[in-house]
Scaffold this motif. Structure first.
Motif: not given
Length: 328
Positions: A226-230, A236-242
């Motif tokens: 939720s909070y780290n997509r950007e 941000k590569g840690e969230t949805f692989s960027g």
């Protein structure tokens, strides 16, 4: 469960490990009883490699892993932890021997271990990887008996290559999944040549490759999805692989169409990583015992065919490459 040798560690590990970020925090709350049941389910299914960090839940993950380790037969659980993200500010100058000792003392207390199996620098600033004093301090820690070996966790391929050149780096932890393929070009061949273990993290692209999410899926406010997509809190590569979420959802639907009958998309994604030359262990997370067992089952699936791997590569080139390949 298939096993694989990590040469510089002198360790034979299960090809499927378990990442313990989820039981610590940043993925929504996981009760202690569920966390311990998940850890034991993974071990019962053949998992021997457990990866945690001192900042996961501010030490909660390490404490749970330490308790779990004490409940298992001696020598059956290998624990890799990480240090460095407690630095505030998180700058290269914080990576000193004095700070290493302080962070290490805290991890040893959390885990209940005098000598840690493997300690990894936790995605430090890039200059840390090319600073000789970093490796001198880590060598001192090994000589003092604080840890058996050390490795690094990285965000970028150039950081991985810099670490692989160092003679005492035992392992490199890096994002690898069907939506992040850049390291196949240089990093994995270099690791194989040097005998450095590769620990593949974020193997399901934060769950995208499980096929369970849609454009309407909502994540808890304390979930990094939720909070780290950007990249508001960390890379941000840690969230949805960027990968942008809408792009990832569409690509994941196509990925699911490649999966053979009797195998879940998550298991197919994990097996793809296991079959990638140079990978030592892949560390999916799990929030419950059922997920842990399902992940472990990927370690005994037949290898993917050449046509299946070609289809994954084509999907990456068509939908994903433009969004991530140049960034990490």
């Amino acid at each position: 469960m298939d096993t694989r040798r990590m040469e510089r560690l002198g360790l034979d590990t299960s090809v499927i490990g378990m990442g313990c970020w989820q039981i610590g925090g940043s993925w929504g709350e996981v009760p202690e009883s569920d966390a311990l049941a998940t850890l034991h389910a993974a071990a019962d299914a053949g998992v021997t490699f457990f990866d945690t960090a001192d900042v996961y839940g501010n030490g909660r993950s390490e404490q749970l892993v330490g308790r779990f380790r004490r409940e298992r037969p001696a020598g059956s659980v290998f624990v890799a932890t990480k240090m460095g993200r407690r630095a505030d500010p998180h700058v290269a100058g914080a990576y000193t021997l004095d700070n290493f000792r302080a962070w290490n003392d805290r991890s040893r207390a959390n885990l209940g271990m005098d000598t840690l199996d493997l300690v990894q620098l936790h995605c430090p600033p890039s200059p840390v990887f090319t600073t000789q004093a970093t490796y001198d301090a880590l060598d001192t820690m090994v000589a003092e008996g604080r840890m058996r070996a050390y490795g690094v966790s990285v965000e970028r391929c150039d950081e991985a290559l810099a670490a692989i050149e160092r003679p005492n780096v035992a392992s490199v932890q890096i994002i690898l999944n069907a939506f992040r393929l850049k390291l196949l070009e240089e990093v994995l061949p270099a690791a194989v040549a040097a005998g450095v273990g590769i620990i593949a993290r974020v193997p399901l692209a934060s769950g995208l490759l499980s096929g369970r999410y849609t454009a309407d899926t909502e994540f808890a406010v304390d979930d990094h999805r939720s909070y780290n997509r950007e990249g508001a809190s960390f890379d941000k590569g840690e969230t949805f692989s960027g990968v942008p979420y809408d792009v990832g959802i569409a690509a994941a639907q196509e990925f699911a169409g490649l999966v053979p009958e009797g195998v879940t998309p998550a298991q197919f994604a994990l097996r793809w990583i296991v079959d990638t030359p140079g990978v030592s262990v892949v560390i999916p997370g799990a929030r419950n015992a059922e997920q842990a067992r399902a992940n472990a089952a990927a370690g005994s699936l037949p290898p993917l065919s050449a046509s299946q791997r070609d289809a994954v590569a084509a999907l990456y080139d068509r939908r994903i490459r433009e969004h991530v390949h140049a960034s990490w």
